[in-house]
Scaffold this motif. Structure first.
Motif, mmCIF file in Angstrom:
data_model
loop_
_atom_site.group_PDB
_atom_site.id
_atom_site.type_symbol
_atom_site.label_atom_id
_atom_site.label_comp_id
_atom_site.label_asym_id
_atom_site.label_seq_id
_atom_site.Cartn_x
_atom_site.Cartn_y
_atom_site.Cartn_z
ATOM 1 N N ALA A 111 3.697 7.486 7.746
ATOM 2 C CA ALA A 111 2.755 6.783 7.259
ATOM 3 C C ALA A 111 3.137 5.210 7.809
ATOM 4 C CB ALA A 111 2.610 7.008 5.765
ATOM 5 N N TRP A 112 4.416 4.851 7.537
ATOM 6 C CA TRP A 112 4.627 3.346 7.938
ATOM 7 C C TRP A 112 4.475 3.325 9.377
ATOM 8 C CZ3 TRP A 112 8.050 -0.078 5.275
ATOM 9 C CH2 TRP A 112 8.531 -1.198 6.253
ATOM 10 N N ASP A 169 0.529 9.784 -4.278
ATOM 11 C CA ASP A 169 -0.351 9.912 -3.266
ATOM 12 C C ASP A 169 0.404 10.001 -1.779
ATOM 13 O OD1 ASP A 169 -2.594 9.823 -4.948
ATOM 14 O OD2 ASP A 169 -2.685 7.849 -4.876
ATOM 15 N N LEU A 170 1.493 9.826 -1.850
ATOM 16 C CA LEU A 170 2.519 9.876 -0.513
ATOM 17 C C LEU A 170 3.535 10.431 -0.900
ATOM 18 C CD1 LEU A 170 2.930 8.831 2.440
ATOM 19 C CD2 LEU A 170 3.929 6.825 1.537
ATOM 20 N N ASN A 193 13.897 -1.043 12.519
ATOM 21 C CA ASN A 193 12.672 -1.923 12.829
ATOM 22 C C ASN A 193 11.348 -1.466 11.974
ATOM 23 O OD1 ASN A 193 13.687 -4.055 14.350
ATOM 24 N ND2 ASN A 193 13.348 -2.956 16.169
ATOM 25 N N GLY A 194 11.501 -0.158 11.247
ATOM 26 C CA GLY A 194 10.518 0.450 10.468
ATOM 27 C C GLY A 194 10.765 0.576 9.157
ATOM 28 N N CYS A 195 10.827 1.776 8.685
ATOM 29 C CA CYS A 195 10.878 1.918 7.310
ATOM 30 C C CYS A 195 12.039 1.888 6.567
ATOM 31 C CB CYS A 195 10.303 3.365 6.846
ATOM 32 S SG CYS A 195 11.218 4.774 7.376
ATOM 33 N N LEU A 196 13.423 1.301 7.550
ATOM 34 C CA LEU A 196 14.648 1.615 7.000
ATOM 35 C C LEU A 196 15.205 -0.118 7.155
ATOM 36 C CD1 LEU A 196 16.850 4.139 8.613
ATOM 37 C CD2 LEU A 196 15.804 4.080 6.337
ATOM 38 N N GLN A 197 14.121 -0.918 7.214
ATOM 39 C CA GLN A 197 14.293 -2.470 7.796
ATOM 40 C C GLN A 197 15.011 -3.226 6.285
ATOM 41 O OE1 GLN A 197 11.129 -5.484 8.358
ATOM 42 N NE2 GLN A 197 10.406 -3.736 9.397
ATOM 43 N N ASP A 198 14.120 -2.683 5.239
ATOM 44 C CA ASP A 198 14.205 -3.485 3.985
ATOM 45 C C ASP A 198 15.196 -2.824 2.915
ATOM 46 O OD1 ASP A 198 12.417 -5.943 4.288
ATOM 47 O OD2 ASP A 198 11.150 -4.159 4.418
ATOM 48 N N ASP A 208 0.793 -1.133 0.031
ATOM 49 C CA ASP A 208 0.134 0.113 0.008
ATOM 50 C C ASP A 208 0.688 1.150 -0.006
ATOM 51 O OD1 ASP A 208 -2.544 -1.269 0.084
ATOM 52 O OD2 ASP A 208 -2.582 -1.400 1.934
ATOM 53 N N LEU A 209 1.895 1.055 0.982
ATOM 54 C CA LEU A 209 2.858 2.480 0.810
ATOM 55 C C LEU A 209 3.633 2.623 -0.663
ATOM 56 C CD1 LEU A 209 4.535 2.211 4.465
ATOM 57 C CD2 LEU A 209 2.392 3.544 3.746
ATOM 58 N N GLU A 210 4.233 1.442 -1.149
ATOM 59 C CA GLU A 210 4.707 1.834 -2.215
ATOM 60 C C GLU A 210 3.866 2.174 -3.581
ATOM 61 O OE1 GLU A 210 7.292 -1.530 -3.278
ATOM 62 O OE2 GLU A 210 5.671 -2.528 -4.481
ATOM 63 N N ARG A 211 2.724 1.633 -3.502
ATOM 64 C CA ARG A 211 1.818 2.002 -4.405
ATOM 65 C C ARG A 211 1.460 3.512 -4.273
ATOM 66 N NH1 ARG A 211 -4.513 -0.329 -4.820
ATOM 67 N NH2 ARG A 211 -4.663 -0.296 -7.225
#
Length: 491
Positions: free
Chosen positions: A373-374, A364-365, A391-396, A355-358
């Protein structure tokens, strides 16, 4: 030489050069000195410039125009189909944009790793903004007026759309959430605790890889921040990672990557270095890694064998029986990390990213709002607050290297794996007895013959349909998860 022979010779050279570029990426993750990052970005850009020129060479179009597919056999038609598809897509992307993406994503990967280590989102956002802007431009070029995110997804799963994925996920989410809540409300299995030597983990990791048929004569196992598989044909490498307090991370990441690697190693050698000489899509690829890791590797039968192996290597590590070990291996845990998530919650992690990357790709983001948002979405989905960026938006690593449209294929792979597992159980009725002895040959052999050997010969959903005998659907996966975890938790 005929147009088809010329086309295939050219395609083989391009594929070989692509493998060399992939090896540069493998080296960057495993062996490259940190100070080489800027030079590596130039090297990657140079390789991409050469590859893009070959992929869009007018000769390819001329050869394609001169070939009558009706004169070719099934394999030849598949080769032409894939070359034509790649040519059409590459021709839509300006060369300077392709080169810039390669350069920026190579640099962004190093900056992501450093920001993750420093827990510093702000340090990563400027380069991520560049990556998002470049990938959006690429998506707009590929979409040619259509949906930008669909064009991104099509890179990894042909003929799949964001709307189809969203509909599938909307069907899955309520049952997954209900199962998660029921499991977390029940009495939890024992947790694994203690210290597990990293060298001994790697020793057992190799044994697990061999048990699932990984050919180390044509591969190798190294360590990386983020486990991955790289290469195809006769050179397929995997990485894993160790944690002194969580050997399951190492063992099951290894089995997962072995699933990817065996798929590549088991493609028919006749297709080597051709457009159909690798896995047909990331969704199908994930079906192999997930069925190896979960339906086979986390089964009661095989986990009992793993329990014995761990006792041999580590001695008494605090779990009294194979039955309790099975429950521990499949424990539903609160946690932040997608790659460490249990089967019940894993897809919820993927849906968040989808949903976030879309939203990022559709405008839209904004990148500056990504962390908030994450964190908001995570709190809503999992019920607790992200404690730190790693553990959030930097994990991947995915977004730093421009892999937008990739994340949903993880859950799509789980759906495919559910269909395949149902068919496998019917084809190998004594599967559990074999797995209990650490013997995966019948299971992996069935997957090789039914799916893996075909490479890209058939379209993604077609190859799953052929192997499983059913139209791909989320229902077999959901039924498997509900039966398994209701049994474990006594629900």
């Amino acid at each position: 030489m005929s147009a088809f022979e010329n086309l295939m010779g050219f395609a083989r050279d391009t594929a070989a050069l692509g493998q060399v570029a992939g090896r540069l990426g493998w080296d960057q993750e495993t062996m490259m000195p940190r100070g080489a990052a800027d030079q590596r970005s130039e090297e990657m850009a140079a390789m991409e410039k050469m590859l893009h020129a070959r992929r869009t060479d007018p000769k390819v179009g001329e050869w394609l125009a001169a070939i009558d597919p009706a004169t070719l056999d099934e394999v030849g038609q598949a080769q032409v189909r894939e070359i034509s598809r790649a040519f059409d897509r590459a021709s839509k992307v300006p060369a300077d944009l392709a080169v810039e993406i390669a350069k920026v994503t190579s640099r962004a990967q190093g900056q992501w790793a450093q920001a993750r280590a420093d827990e510093d989102v702000a340090a990563f956002l400027p380069v991520l903004e560049q990556v998002v802007a470049l990938k959006r431009r690429e998506g707009e070029a590929l979409a040619a007026g259509g949906n930008v995110y669909d064009a991104m997804v099509d890179d990894y799963e042909q003929n799949m759309t964001g709307a189809e994925l969203a509909a599938m996920f909307d069907t899955m989410r309520p049952r997954l959430v209900a199962l998660r809540e029921a499991a977390l409300a029940a009495e939890a299995p024992q947790k694994l605790s203690g210290h597990f030597d990293a060298d001994k983990q790697m020793q057992l990791t190799e044994k697990l890889a061999l048990a699932f048929g990984y050919d180390l004569n044509h591969g190798r196992i190294d360590k990386a921040v983020h486990p991955f598989s790289s290469g195809s044909g006769h050179d397929v490498r995997i990485t894993t990672r160790t944690s002194d307090h969580d050997p399951f991370n190492c063992f099951y990441s290894t089995i997962h990557e072995v699933g990817h690697a065996c798929y590549e190693q088991n493609v028919d050698d006749a297709y080597l270095l051709t457009p159909i000489g690798g896995g047909v899509s990331m969704g199908v690829h994930e079906s192999q890694s997930r069925i190896y890791e979960n339906q086979l590797g986390r089964s009661a039968a095989f986990s009992g064998w793993v329990y014995g192996q761990m006792r041999d290597v580590f001695g008494d590590f605090g779990i009294a029986s194979a039955e309790e070990f099975y429950r521990t291996v499949n424990r539903v845990n609160d946690g932040y990390i997608r790659t460490e998530a249990d089967e019940v919650q894993y897809n919820l992690h993927v849906m968040l990213r989808f949903d976030l990357e879309r939203a990022l790709m559709l405008g839209d983001l904004s990148v500056n709002d990504l962390e908030a948002a994450w964190n908001d979405r995570f709190k809503a989905d999992f019920g607790y607050v992200v404690d730190k960026p790693s553990n959030g938006c930097l994990q991947d690593v995915h977004w730093s290297v421009g892999l937008f449209g990739y994340f949903p294929t993880y859950s799509l792979g789980n759906v495919y794996a559910g269909c395949l597992h149902q068919a496998l159980r019917q084809a190998v009725p004594d599967l559990d007895a074999q797995l209990a002895a650490g013997d995966t040959a019948a299971a992996t052999g069935w997957l090789k013959e039914s799916l893996q050997r075909h490479g890209g010969l058939y379209a993604p959903r077609d190859v799953v349909r052929r192997a499983s005998g059913m139209e791909p659907s989320a229902e077999p996966l959901l039924e498997y998860l509900e039966a398994k975890f209701k049994g474990i938790y006594g629900l």
